[in-house]
Design a protein around this motif. Structure first.
Motif, PDB file in Angstrom:
ATOM      1  N   ALA A  87    -120.845  16.745  44.778  1.00 22.15           N
ATOM      2  CA  ALA A  87    -121.615  15.509  44.626  1.00 22.15           C
ATOM      3  C   ALA A  87    -120.735  14.489  43.916  1.00 22.15           C
ATOM      4  O   ALA A  87    -119.787  14.858  43.232  1.00 22.15           O
ATOM      5  CB  ALA A  87    -122.870  15.777  43.793  1.00 22.15           C
ATOM      6  N   PRO A  88    -121.045  13.209  44.066  1.00 23.82           N
ATOM      7  CA  PRO A  88    -120.259  12.203  43.353  1.00 23.82           C
ATOM      8  C   PRO A  88    -120.430  12.353  41.847  1.00 23.82           C
ATOM      9  O   PRO A  88    -121.509  12.712  41.382  1.00 23.82           O
ATOM     10  CB  PRO A  88    -120.816  10.876  43.855  1.00 23.82           C
ATOM     11  CG  PRO A  88    -122.133  11.179  44.448  1.00 23.82           C
ATOM     12  CD  PRO A  88    -122.100  12.604  44.884  1.00 23.82           C
ATOM     13  N   PRO A  89    -119.378  12.084  41.074  1.00 26.52           N
ATOM     14  CA  PRO A  89    -119.491  12.188  39.609  1.00 26.52           C
ATOM     15  C   PRO A  89    -120.557  11.248  39.061  1.00 26.52           C
ATOM     16  O   PRO A  89    -120.767  10.144  39.582  1.00 26.52           O
ATOM     17  CB  PRO A  89    -118.101  11.763  39.117  1.00 26.52           C
ATOM     18  CG  PRO A  89    -117.186  11.923  40.287  1.00 26.52           C
ATOM     19  CD  PRO A  89    -118.027  11.713  41.503  1.00 26.52           C
ATOM     20  N   LYS A  90    -121.228  11.688  37.997  1.00 22.24           N
ATOM     21  CA  LYS A  90    -122.307  10.898  37.400  1.00 22.24           C
ATOM     22  C   LYS A  90    -121.825   9.527  36.935  1.00 22.24           C
ATOM     23  O   LYS A  90    -122.549   8.545  37.047  1.00 22.24           O
ATOM     24  CB  LYS A  90    -122.939  11.662  36.243  1.00 22.24           C
ATOM     25  CG  LYS A  90    -123.705  12.872  36.697  1.00 22.24           C
ATOM     26  CD  LYS A  90    -124.331  13.621  35.566  1.00 22.24           C
ATOM     27  CE  LYS A  90    -124.985  14.851  36.173  1.00 22.24           C
ATOM     28  NZ  LYS A  90    -125.766  15.602  35.288  1.00 22.24           N
ATOM     29  N   GLU A  91    -120.589   9.453  36.419  1.00 23.39           N
ATOM     30  CA  GLU A  91    -120.048   8.171  35.967  1.00 23.39           C
ATOM     31  C   GLU A  91    -119.914   7.193  37.137  1.00 23.39           C
ATOM     32  O   GLU A  91    -120.157   5.993  36.993  1.00 23.39           O
ATOM     33  CB  GLU A  91    -118.661   8.345  35.328  1.00 23.39           C
ATOM     34  CG  GLU A  91    -118.575   9.363  34.219  1.00 23.39           C
ATOM     35  CD  GLU A  91    -118.433  10.801  34.726  1.00 23.39           C
ATOM     36  OE1 GLU A  91    -117.695  11.045  35.699  1.00 23.39           O
ATOM     37  OE2 GLU A  91    -119.080  11.673  34.149  1.00 23.39           O
ATOM     38  N   LEU A  92    -119.533   7.712  38.301  1.00 20.86           N
ATOM     39  CA  LEU A  92    -119.379   6.872  39.487  1.00 20.86           C
ATOM     40  C   LEU A  92    -120.740   6.394  39.993  1.00 20.86           C
ATOM     41  O   LEU A  92    -120.904   5.222  40.338  1.00 20.86           O
ATOM     42  CB  LEU A  92    -118.636   7.621  40.586  1.00 20.86           C
ATOM     43  CG  LEU A  92    -118.359   6.846  41.861  1.00 20.86           C
ATOM     44  CD1 LEU A  92    -117.526   5.607  41.584  1.00 20.86           C
ATOM     45  CD2 LEU A  92    -117.655   7.734  42.868  1.00 20.86           C
ATOM     46  N   VAL A  93    -121.713   7.280  40.000  1.00 23.06           N
ATOM     47  CA  VAL A  93    -123.073   6.904  40.408  1.00 23.06           C
ATOM     48  C   VAL A  93    -123.607   5.818  39.478  1.00 23.06           C
ATOM     49  O   VAL A  93    -124.197   4.831  39.930  1.00 23.06           O
ATOM     50  CB  VAL A  93    -124.011   8.135  40.436  1.00 23.06           C
ATOM     51  CG1 VAL A  93    -125.451   7.721  40.642  1.00 23.06           C
ATOM     52  CG2 VAL A  93    -123.570   9.110  41.524  1.00 23.06           C
ATOM     53  N   ALA A  94    -123.375   5.958  38.168  1.00 26.81           N
ATOM     54  CA  ALA A  94    -123.825   4.950  37.202  1.00 26.81           C
ATOM     55  C   ALA A  94    -123.136   3.609  37.454  1.00 26.81           C
ATOM     56  O   ALA A  94    -123.772   2.550  37.373  1.00 26.81           O
ATOM     57  CB  ALA A  94    -123.553   5.428  35.781  1.00 26.81           C
ATOM     58  N   LYS A  95    -121.852   3.641  37.775  1.00 27.71           N
ATOM     59  CA  LYS A  95    -121.096   2.410  38.062  1.00 27.71           C
ATOM     60  C   LYS A  95    -121.659   1.707  39.300  1.00 27.71           C
ATOM     61  O   LYS A  95    -121.793   0.485  39.325  1.00 27.71           O
ATOM     62  CB  LYS A  95    -119.627   2.769  38.266  1.00 27.71           C
ATOM     63  CG  LYS A  95    -118.723   1.599  38.453  1.00 27.71           C
ATOM     64  CD  LYS A  95    -117.276   2.077  38.577  1.00 27.71           C
ATOM     65  CE  LYS A  95    -116.328   0.921  38.801  1.00 27.71           C
ATOM     66  NZ  LYS A  95    -114.934   1.380  38.931  1.00 27.71           N
ATOM     67  N   ILE A  96    -121.997   2.489  40.325  1.00 27.30           N
ATOM     68  CA  ILE A  96    -122.568   1.915  41.542  1.00 27.30           C
ATOM     69  C   ILE A  96    -123.941   1.319  41.247  1.00 27.30           C
ATOM     70  O   ILE A  96    -124.241   0.191  41.619  1.00 27.30           O
ATOM     71  CB  ILE A  96    -122.665   2.974  42.664  1.00 27.30           C
ATOM     72  CG1 ILE A  96    -121.275   3.437  43.079  1.00 27.30           C
ATOM     73  CG2 ILE A  96    -123.437   2.427  43.857  1.00 27.30           C
ATOM     74  CD1 ILE A  96    -121.266   4.682  43.959  1.00 27.30           C
TER      75      ILE A  96
END
Length: 113
Positions: A87-96
């Motif tokens: 799955a995409p990293p949580k930090e990346l999901v938050a950035k999006i």
């Protein structure tokens, strides 16, 4: 021009050094798969107007595959990460979500995040 950072060798590579590999995080089915599962794996793909998770290969660099999150309309790159993740990293999901609060990611086992 699209420029992605390879998460393995750290090189900022333009699209001429890379090879696109389609949608990221697809669940692959083996020989025991039903016809419907195999058909879904072969033909069902997201084609969003907006943020999309994709597979890329640093073909003329280290040669490794990685995942990237980018907007298909603006070419804005949110980040890249290892292809070995489920799955995409949580930090990346938050950035999006910071820029696109209504964005959701289709998990291939069910719910979106």
């Amino acid at each position: 021009m699209l420029i992605l950072e390879c998460p393995y060798c750290g090189v900022n590579a333009d699209e001429t050094e890379l090879h696109a590999g389609g949608e990221a995080h697809l669940k692959r089915f083996g020989p025991e798969a039903s016809d419907e599962e195999f058909e879904g794996y072969l033909f069902v793909r997201e084609n969003p107007k907006g943020v999309h998770l994709e597979r890329w290969q640093h073909r003329y660099g280290c040669g490794k595959w990685f995942h990237a999150a980018r907007c298909t309309t603006t070419l804005e790159v949110f980040g890249t990460y290892s292809a070995q993740t489920l799955a995409p990293p949580k930090e990346l999901v938050a950035k999006i979500k910071e820029k696109r609060p209504d964005w959701t990611w289709r998990e291939f086992g069910g719910a979106s995040t």
